[in-house]
Design a protein around this motif. Structure first.
Motif, PDB file in Angstrom:
ATOM      1  N   LYS A 153     131.930  71.086  27.505  1.00  0.00           N
ATOM      2  CA  LYS A 153     132.895  71.839  26.694  1.00  0.00           C
ATOM      3  C   LYS A 153     133.712  72.801  27.558  1.00  0.00           C
ATOM      4  O   LYS A 153     134.927  72.902  27.397  1.00  0.00           O
ATOM      5  CB  LYS A 153     132.161  72.611  25.589  1.00  0.00           C
ATOM      6  CG  LYS A 153     131.707  71.731  24.448  1.00  0.00           C
ATOM      7  CD  LYS A 153     130.790  72.406  23.442  1.00  0.00           C
ATOM      8  CE  LYS A 153     131.087  73.829  23.113  1.00  0.00           C
ATOM      9  NZ  LYS A 153     130.110  74.424  22.166  1.00  0.00           N
ATOM     10  N   THR A 154     133.057  73.470  28.488  1.00  0.00           N
ATOM     11  CA  THR A 154     133.747  74.404  29.379  1.00  0.00           C
ATOM     12  C   THR A 154     134.791  73.673  30.221  1.00  0.00           C
ATOM     13  O   THR A 154     135.922  74.150  30.382  1.00  0.00           O
ATOM     14  CB  THR A 154     132.733  75.121  30.297  1.00  0.00           C
ATOM     15  OG1 THR A 154     131.805  75.828  29.465  1.00  0.00           O
ATOM     16  CG2 THR A 154     133.417  76.083  31.239  1.00  0.00           C
ATOM     17  N   LEU A 155     134.420  72.510  30.739  1.00  0.00           N
ATOM     18  CA  LEU A 155     135.364  71.741  31.556  1.00  0.00           C
ATOM     19  C   LEU A 155     136.502  71.180  30.715  1.00  0.00           C
ATOM     20  O   LEU A 155     137.656  71.156  31.155  1.00  0.00           O
ATOM     21  CB  LEU A 155     134.636  70.622  32.298  1.00  0.00           C
ATOM     22  CG  LEU A 155     133.658  71.082  33.377  1.00  0.00           C
ATOM     23  CD1 LEU A 155     132.941  69.894  33.990  1.00  0.00           C
ATOM     24  CD2 LEU A 155     134.363  71.908  34.438  1.00  0.00           C
ATOM     25  N   MET A 156     136.187  70.738  29.491  1.00  0.00           N
ATOM     26  CA  MET A 156     137.245  70.220  28.611  1.00  0.00           C
ATOM     27  C   MET A 156     138.268  71.302  28.281  1.00  0.00           C
ATOM     28  O   MET A 156     139.458  71.017  28.164  1.00  0.00           O
ATOM     29  CB  MET A 156     136.659  69.627  27.327  1.00  0.00           C
ATOM     30  CG  MET A 156     136.138  68.214  27.516  1.00  0.00           C
ATOM     31  SD  MET A 156     135.577  67.421  25.987  1.00  0.00           S
ATOM     32  CE  MET A 156     137.105  67.184  25.096  1.00  0.00           C
ATOM     33  N   GLN A 157     137.838  72.553  28.176  1.00  0.00           N
ATOM     34  CA  GLN A 157     138.760  73.649  27.881  1.00  0.00           C
ATOM     35  C   GLN A 157     139.755  73.854  29.015  1.00  0.00           C
ATOM     36  O   GLN A 157     140.848  74.344  28.791  1.00  0.00           O
ATOM     37  CB  GLN A 157     137.994  74.935  27.606  1.00  0.00           C
ATOM     38  CG  GLN A 157     137.279  74.915  26.273  1.00  0.00           C
ATOM     39  CD  GLN A 157     136.349  76.099  26.081  1.00  0.00           C
ATOM     40  OE1 GLN A 157     136.003  76.800  27.025  1.00  0.00           O
ATOM     41  NE2 GLN A 157     135.921  76.304  24.845  1.00  0.00           N
ATOM     42  N   LYS A 158     139.387  73.457  30.228  1.00  0.00           N
ATOM     43  CA  LYS A 158     140.307  73.563  31.359  1.00  0.00           C
ATOM     44  C   LYS A 158     141.408  72.500  31.270  1.00  0.00           C
ATOM     45  O   LYS A 158     142.524  72.726  31.695  1.00  0.00           O
ATOM     46  CB  LYS A 158     139.554  73.437  32.676  1.00  0.00           C
ATOM     47  CG  LYS A 158     138.611  74.593  32.948  1.00  0.00           C
ATOM     48  CD  LYS A 158     137.864  74.388  34.252  1.00  0.00           C
ATOM     49  CE  LYS A 158     136.861  75.468  34.502  1.00  0.00           C
ATOM     50  NZ  LYS A 158     137.396  76.792  34.683  1.00  0.00           N
ATOM     51  N   VAL A 159     141.065  71.343  30.718  1.00  0.00           N
ATOM     52  CA  VAL A 159     142.026  70.248  30.604  1.00  0.00           C
ATOM     53  C   VAL A 159     142.784  70.329  29.272  1.00  0.00           C
ATOM     54  O   VAL A 159     143.954  69.986  29.194  1.00  0.00           O
ATOM     55  CB  VAL A 159     141.318  68.873  30.726  1.00  0.00           C
ATOM     56  CG1 VAL A 159     142.301  67.726  30.607  1.00  0.00           C
ATOM     57  CG2 VAL A 159     140.575  68.772  32.043  1.00  0.00           C
ATOM     58  N   ILE A 160     142.100  70.785  28.227  1.00  0.00           N
ATOM     59  CA  ILE A 160     142.682  70.857  26.886  1.00  0.00           C
ATOM     60  C   ILE A 160     142.540  72.304  26.384  1.00  0.00           C
ATOM     61  O   ILE A 160     141.701  72.595  25.544  1.00  0.00           O
ATOM     62  CB  ILE A 160     141.962  69.902  25.909  1.00  0.00           C
ATOM     63  CG1 ILE A 160     141.820  68.516  26.504  1.00  0.00           C
ATOM     64  CG2 ILE A 160     142.701  69.840  24.572  1.00  0.00           C
ATOM     65  CD1 ILE A 160     140.879  67.615  25.727  1.00  0.00           C
ATOM     66  N   PRO A 161     143.375  73.218  26.905  1.00  0.00           N
ATOM     67  CA  PRO A 161     143.220  74.619  26.513  1.00  0.00           C
ATOM     68  C   PRO A 161     143.649  74.916  25.072  1.00  0.00           C
ATOM     69  O   PRO A 161     143.147  75.832  24.451  1.00  0.00           O
ATOM     70  CB  PRO A 161     144.098  75.379  27.513  1.00  0.00           C
ATOM     71  CG  PRO A 161     145.059  74.371  28.020  1.00  0.00           C
ATOM     72  CD  PRO A 161     144.403  73.034  27.909  1.00  0.00           C
TER      73      PRO A 161
END
Length: 190
Positions: free
Chosen positions: A69-77
Motif C-alpha cells: 500500500k505504501t509503495l502504491m501510494q507513490k505511484v498512485i497518489p
C-alpha cells in the motif's frame, strides 16, 4: 522550459527526469514491478497458510500488504472511485499472466505463451493509461451481457487466426489508448 509538442514527448520528459541511470527502468515502473511481486507474495502467503495449516503465514500478509500500500501510494497518489483497486488488480493480473506465459513457454507452447505475454502487457498498459488519466471511461462501451452474444463472440475468437484477430482489433478509444501507452511508457532506452 520548452512546451512539449505531444503527450508522448511530455511523458518521455517526465520519465527521463525520474531516471537516475538512463538505462534503468524509471522509478515508477520499477515500483510497479515490485508491487506486482508483493501482491504475489500476499497470495502465496495465503495459500501456504491454507495448505500447511500454519497461521504464521497469514500473520505475514498484513506486513506485506502495508508495504504494498505504501509503495502504491507513490505511484498512485490521488485517484477517484475504484481506480486504486482496479490498478491493483490490473498489476496482479498482468503478473499472473506473465507467470502462466512463462510456464507455457517452458512446456514448448510458444504461441500460447506469446498470447499470454501480450495480454499481460495489455493489462500493464491499461494500468498506466488509467493512472495517467488517459482512459476516459465514458468512451468505453459494454457489450450487452447475454448468453447468445457471448457464445457467438467466443466462437468467432476461437475460430479466428492471429491475423484475423489483429485485423478485427477494436479501433475505439480503449485500443488507441493502449497503443499510445505502449509507445509512451517505454521503460527502456534502446
Amino acid at each position: 522550459m520548452n512546451k512539449a509538442k505531444s503527450v508522448k514527448e511530455f511523458v518521455e520528459r517526465i520519465d527521463s527526469s525520474k531516471k537516475v541511470n538512463p538505462k534503468d527502468l524509471s522509478s515508477d515502473q520499477d515500483l510497479t514491478i515490485a508491487i506486482m511481486n508483493l501482491i504475489s507474495i500476499e497470495e502465496h502467503l495465503m495459500f501456504s497458510g491454507a495448505k500447511t495449516g500454519k497461521t504464521s503465514f497469514y500473520d505475514l500478509i498484513e506486513e506485506i500488504r502495508e508495504t504494498r500500500k505504501t509503495l502504491m501510494q507513490k505511484v498512485i497518489p490521488a485517484y477517484e472511485g475504484e481506480v486504486w483497486c482496479i490498478s491493483k488488480h490490473l498489476l496482479a493480473s498482468s503478473m499472473r499472466l506473465m507467470e502462466v506465459g512463462t510456464k507455457q513457454q517452458s512446456l514448448g507452447n510458444k504461441e500460447q505463451a506469446y498470447d499470454l505475454f501480450n495480454k499481460a502487457y495489455d493489462l500493464y498498459c491499461l494500468f498506466w493509461g488509467l493512472n495517467m488519466n488517459m482512459l476516459n471511461v465514458d468512451d468505453v462501451k459494454w457489450i450487452k451481457d447475454d448468453v447468445e452474444t457471448v457464445k457467438k463472440l467466443t466462437a468467432k475468437v476461437n475460430e479466428a487466426t492471429a491475423e484475423e484477430r489483429e485485423a478485427e482489433a477494436p479501433k475505439g478509444a480503449l485500443a488507441k489508448m493502449k497503443a499510445f501507452v505502449r509507445k509512451a511508457v517505454d521503460c527502456c532506452i534502446e
